[in-house]
Design a protein around this motif. Structure first.
Motif, PDB file in Angstrom:
ATOM      1  N   UNK A  65       2.908  48.164  56.377  1.00 36.52           N
ATOM      2  CA  UNK A  65       2.884  47.126  55.683  1.00 36.52           C
ATOM      3  C   UNK A  65       1.643  47.225  54.574  1.00 36.52           C
ATOM      4  N   UNK A  66       2.008  46.591  53.401  1.00 36.00           N
ATOM      5  CA  UNK A  66       0.686  46.430  52.414  1.00 36.00           C
ATOM      6  C   UNK A  66      -0.557  45.594  52.951  1.00 36.00           C
ATOM      7  N   UNK A  67      -0.042  44.882  53.872  1.00 33.89           N
ATOM      8  CA  UNK A  67      -1.118  44.113  54.368  1.00 33.89           C
ATOM      9  C   UNK A  67      -0.885  43.684  55.833  1.00 33.89           C
ATOM     10  N   UNK A 188      -0.344  50.608  54.351  1.00 28.47           N
ATOM     11  CA  UNK A 188       0.628  51.607  54.189  1.00 28.47           C
ATOM     12  C   UNK A 188       0.489  53.087  54.806  1.00 28.47           C
TER      13      UNK A 188
ATOM     14  N   UNK B  55       9.184  46.334  47.561  1.00 28.32           N
ATOM     15  CA  UNK B  55       8.638  45.587  48.814  1.00 28.32           C
ATOM     16  C   UNK B  55       9.398  44.889  49.437  1.00 28.32           C
ATOM     17  N   UNK B  57      10.421  43.085  53.698  1.00 31.58           N
ATOM     18  CA  UNK B  57      10.614  43.467  55.132  1.00 31.58           C
ATOM     19  C   UNK B  57      11.149  42.317  56.009  1.00 31.58           C
ATOM     20  N   UNK B 115       3.767  46.777  43.976  1.00 25.83           N
ATOM     21  CA  UNK B 115       2.504  46.525  43.312  1.00 25.83           C
ATOM     22  C   UNK B 115       1.400  46.404  44.555  1.00 25.83           C
ATOM     23  N   UNK B 117      -1.395  44.394  46.176  1.00 26.98           N
ATOM     24  CA  UNK B 117      -1.587  43.099  46.216  1.00 26.98           C
ATOM     25  C   UNK B 117      -2.754  43.195  47.360  1.00 26.98           C
ATOM     26  N   UNK B 118      -3.518  44.290  47.666  1.00 27.53           N
ATOM     27  CA  UNK B 118      -4.751  44.146  48.746  1.00 27.53           C
ATOM     28  C   UNK B 118      -5.908  43.468  47.899  1.00 27.53           C
ATOM     29  N   UNK B 121      -6.078  40.547  50.183  1.00 28.07           N
ATOM     30  CA  UNK B 121      -6.818  40.654  51.557  1.00 28.07           C
ATOM     31  C   UNK B 121      -8.344  40.811  51.324  1.00 28.07           C
TER      32      UNK B 121
END
Lengths: 637, 250
Positions: A65-67, A188, B55, B57, B115, B117-118, B121
């Motif tokens: 996942x992206x996070x 990712x 994106x 999930x 996009x 979006x880290x 985080x």
């Protein structure tokens, strides 16, 4: 292959304490010399990565996942069990242990389950300390609700978003360690394979999902926290990306896969609406605290529910299981729903649905109270179906939800490959043939926070670990294999999408190896799966290239593994010639329709060892001993 | 129903993108918005074209992965709803739908509607936690918390980190996101010890990432699929001011 569970000796309640004393320790200054790779950052993975980093190990964590915050643990709604006995209603570690062994229909290890029940209490303490906003009573203390398969209220919850809050707790602990430079986070990146050197797991190969780059990562131990394989049925409550690749790759590299046929069907999901359907949405089991499940008594009664008078309704769970009623365990509730639908009494356009009715509860406690308990679930239901459940009963039907099977692990959560560990849903350890509600969050966090960080130290302290890096020939070999597979997929240029193959496989599995199974159906699946697989490898099309963000390639790679794994699942379902828990073989049922276990021949874990392409794997057995909870017919009447 | 879709196509972060039109003729109203895009993608793949990357999930409105802007509104027209929970019955036959990625300086496009979006985080890593190591906790009921504060903390904690607030804000501000986490912990006794360091650390990182500042448009609350309230932003400002003024006092 030898299956040694490494179960500590002594009474069940003393095993974990004894084991913790017997385990080798690594002094704090030496811990930083070891590197652990954690694949997957859901409840188990994030908790383990954070806890091991706190102890001083070097940790690298990976997610596709992206996070880390997106992991599917986030979708668990209802709650988490813990033997706190805050409600003074007779709960204890022993009762949670007993309920879980019984709920699993006597196919789990007593020692593991007792440890789980023990550490359940620490989990709640830890999560509250992290700032998880659990529901509270007016006096400021923690609130509880009850859940299927238990007669005490031991479930802690945060509205209908318990998984989200627990995952964000673990994610925040992980963020602290990433920010402090103690965990290196890879987002990712999808695991393509594990790498063994001289029979010991020493790393992984990943694909960067943005650039397509195949990369190697070495470690002194590898932890798979990659979840379950429910998407083998195509439609399930799992997230879209959930897949079997990591655990299946590990299986192909020597890790035994245990009880793959133990797949849980959740009784309360929103029914299928059409062929376009991409997933099924779960409505938390907690709804069964206040909702009453019924169907019309008459076959083909298609009046709208409010026009069916009380005496023409069949509250079949309350009728068949008076002491547990609407809170009967998941496998029993699911099969009962299928049974009434097969009789032609199902509701909704497809006839595959039953009512979950809140009118009695709304009359008893008021709409406001029901809204407080389940408001977000009711809104979600209305968004998806267009119906308002405050006014008209919900329609629900069972769907694939959780998989009890997984990589075989010993008491230390290590697989049959030294150095390779599996935690959470990715392993098979604690739920036997059926998982009770609110126990998945408990197990993921127990493994991640309180078990693996101890046991991995014991392994690292004694393992013969030569110094290696990613230039080792085994890494290059695994990279080449991953690249070759991708190149092969890209070169097929056939006429079908990977989704169409996945759907075809899923329908076959749901039909023949789903909620009810029999020998001829399973054999039919076993003959058809290779045909689908063969067509996949000749007629698949994936546009673009492997060297970019390519969503159809990602899907194709996952589907390729499902197409092999499905066969393993079917073999296991065929050879477990008994019914137990969620594994319901139609040849083995009691006259009242309940699952009929065969303890003489099947009170064991089946662990499968890979033998090579298109060769039937070998089935090994780990015998289960029941010294504390006596083998008995599971009764919820 | 029949629909015309104008979708942002961009091969990767280094190339320019543009809107591309697609016609869909067999959309059912029970489909979710993402299932509608799945149908489009299946068609594109069979034609040998690159499917639209987006994106997604969980597809049940909780993971926060889905992130597109639909007809100018992040997550589309229905209030308190993520894109994955938006259903086609909310659109009309013959309608044109414009689909773009979340736009913000701090959220660079990776491909099509995907996009990065880290930045969220990295903000979390600067204080979005309570420092308690595994095993250090006391018994959970030793920390009583009023139901009112627990409920308010939960209101803030419901944030799914999708970034719609940023995409909706004319300034590309992340204050709703940051305020949700800061307030969750500020409302709880466990969060008091690191209260000042947390708000300062998170706000500083938010600015370093290139997010804008709040000028009270309240578009964030309107776009938020979990209806996080802008009152948390007001409280964030108070928290930040108090913390910066008193961080060295004792």
């Amino acid at each position: 292959m030898i299956l040694d569970a490494k179960m500590p000796s002594g009474p069940v309640q003393d095993k974990w304490d004894k084991h913790r004393f017997d385990m080798k320790l690594i002094n704090p200054a030496n811990k930083r010399k070891f590197k652990v790779l954690v694949v997957g950052t859901g409840l188990g993975g994030a908790a383990a990565a954070a806890s091991m980093a706190e102890l001083g190990y070097q940790v690298e964590a990976f997610t596709y996942n992206d996070s880390p915050r997106r992991a599917h643990s986030i979708a668990a709604q209802g709650g988490i069990n813990a033997a706190k006995n805050y409600q003074n209603d007779g709960d204890s570690v022993w009762r949670l242990f007993y309920d879980t062994v019984k709920g699993g229909d006597f196919r789990s290890r007593e020692g593991n389950v007792y440890r789980l029940a023990m550490v359940s209490r620490n989990i709640i303490d830890q999560c509250v300390a992290q700032g998880v906003p659990f529901a509270r009573e007016y006096g400021g203390l923690l609130a509880n609700r009850s859940f299927g398969g238990a007669q005490v209220s031991r479930t802690f919850y945060a509205r209908g978003q318990t998984g989200q809050q627990l995952l964000l707790g673990a994610y925040s602990a992980l963020s602290k360690e990433v920010g402090g430079g103690r965990v290196k986070m890879h987002t990712r990146k999808e695991m393509m394979d594990i790498v063994n050197i001289d029979g010991v797991c020493r790393g992984i190969v990943t694909r960067d999902m943005v650039t397509g780059k195949i990369e190697s990562h070495w470690g002194d131990a590898v932890v798979l926290a990659t979840g379950g394989y429910g998407n083998v049925f195509f439609l399930s409550t799992n997230a879209q990306a959930c897949n079997v690749t990591a655990t299946y790759r590990a299986y192909k590299k020597g890790a035994a896969f245990a009880n793959p046929c133990f797949t849980q069907i959740h009784p309360t999901c929103i029914p299928v609406s059409g062929d376009h359907q991409s997933k099924l949405t779960l409505m938390s089991e907690s709804l069964r605290n206040d909702g009453r499940i019924w169907v019309p008594k008459k076959v083909g009664d298609n009046r709208s529910p409010e026009l069916i008078p009380e005496n023409e309704r069949d509250y079949y769970l309350e009728r068949k299981y008076p002491s547990f009623g609407n809170l009967s365990p998941r496998d029993i509730s699911s099969r009962a729903a299928k049974e009434v639908c097969d009789e032609g009494r199902g509701v909704g356009a497809t006839g595959y649905g039953v009512y979950l009715d809140f009118s009695t509860a709304i009359a008893r406690v008021g709409q406001e109270m029901i809204a407080e308990r389940y408001g977000n679930l009711f809104e979600m239901y209305e968004r998806i179906t267009g119906d308002n459940p405050y006014k008209t009963p919900m329609r629900i039907f069972p769907a694939s939800h959780y998989t009890m099977g997984g990589l075989w692990v010993d008491y230390n959560l290590m697989t049959t490959v030294p150095g390779l560990h599996a935690i959470g849903e990715a392993n098979f350890s604690d739920h036997g043939a059926n998982r009770l509600g609110a126990s998945a969050l408990m197990q993921g966090l127990a493994d991640g926070y309180f078990i693996l960080p101890y046991t991995i130290g014991n392994y690292l302290a004694q393992a013969p670990l030569d110094k290696i890096d990613t230039n080792h020939a085994e890494f290059k070999k695994a990279e080449d294999e991953a690249s070759a597979k991708i190149n092969k997929i890209m070169s097929l240029k056939g006429k079908r999408t990977s989704t169409s193959f996945h759907r075809e496989l899923g329908l076959l599995m749901w039909d023949k190896v789903g909620m009810g199974r029999n020998e001829s159906g399973i054999k039919e699946a076993l003959s058809k799966i290779p045909q689908i697989r063969e067509e996949f490898w000749s007629n698949l099309t994936v546009p673009g290239s492997g060297a970019e963000l390519n969503v159809s390639l990602e899907r194709a790679l996952r589907t390729a593994d499902f197409l092999e794994f499905a066969e393993l699942l079917a073999w296991d379902a065929l050879e477990r010639d008994e019914s137990c828990g969620a594994h319901y073989r139609e040849e083995h049922i009691h006259p009242d329709g309940e699952a009929k276990r065969d303890d003489t021949n099947f009170a064991h874990v089946a662990a499968w060892e890979y033998q090579g392409e298109n060769i039937k794997p070998v089935r090994h057995q780990e015998q289960l001993e029941f010294e504390n909870v006596h083998l008995a017919v599971r009764s919820y009447k | 129903m029949k629909l015309k879709l104008n979708i942002w196509r961009q091969k990767n972060a280094k190339t320019d993108g543009k809107m591309t039109s697609y016609q869909l003729n067999h959309v059912e109203e029970d489909m979710s918005f993402l299932e509608m895009l799945d149908i489009l993608n299946e068609d594109l793949i069979l034609k040998g074209d690159d499917p639209v990357a987006f994106d997604h999930d969980c597809r049940e409105g909780i993971c926060g992965a889905c992130s597109m802007t639909i007809n100018g509104t992040p997550h589309g027209p229905e209030k308190e709803t993520t894109t994955c929970q938006l259903h086609m019955r909310k659109f009309k036959d013959g309608q044109t739908i414009n689909i773009e990625p979340f736009r913000a300086k701090a959220f660079p496009v990776i491909k099509d509607l995907v996009v990065d979006r880290n930045a969220f985080d990295r903000i979390m890593q600067k204080g979005g936690y309570i420092s308690v190591r595994t095993g250090q906790a006391q018994d959970a009921n030793n920390i009583p918390i009023s139901k009112k504060n627990a409920d308010l903390a939960m209101d803030a904690a419901a944030c799914i980190g999708c970034g719609a607030c940023v995409a909706a804000c004319p300034n590309g501000a992340a204050m709703l996101f940051v305020s949700a986490k800061v307030n969750q912990f500020a409302l709880l006794p466990q969060g008091q010890i690191e209260r000042k360091e947390r708000v300062i650390g998170m706000v500083n990182q938010m600015e370093a990432e290139g997010f804008g500042a709040c000028t009270n448009h309240f578009e964030c609350e309107a776009a938020c699929p979990k209806s996080i309230s802008v009152k948390f932003i007001a409280k964030l400002n108070t928290e930040y001011l108090k913390a910066t003024l008193t961080k060295n006092s004792f």
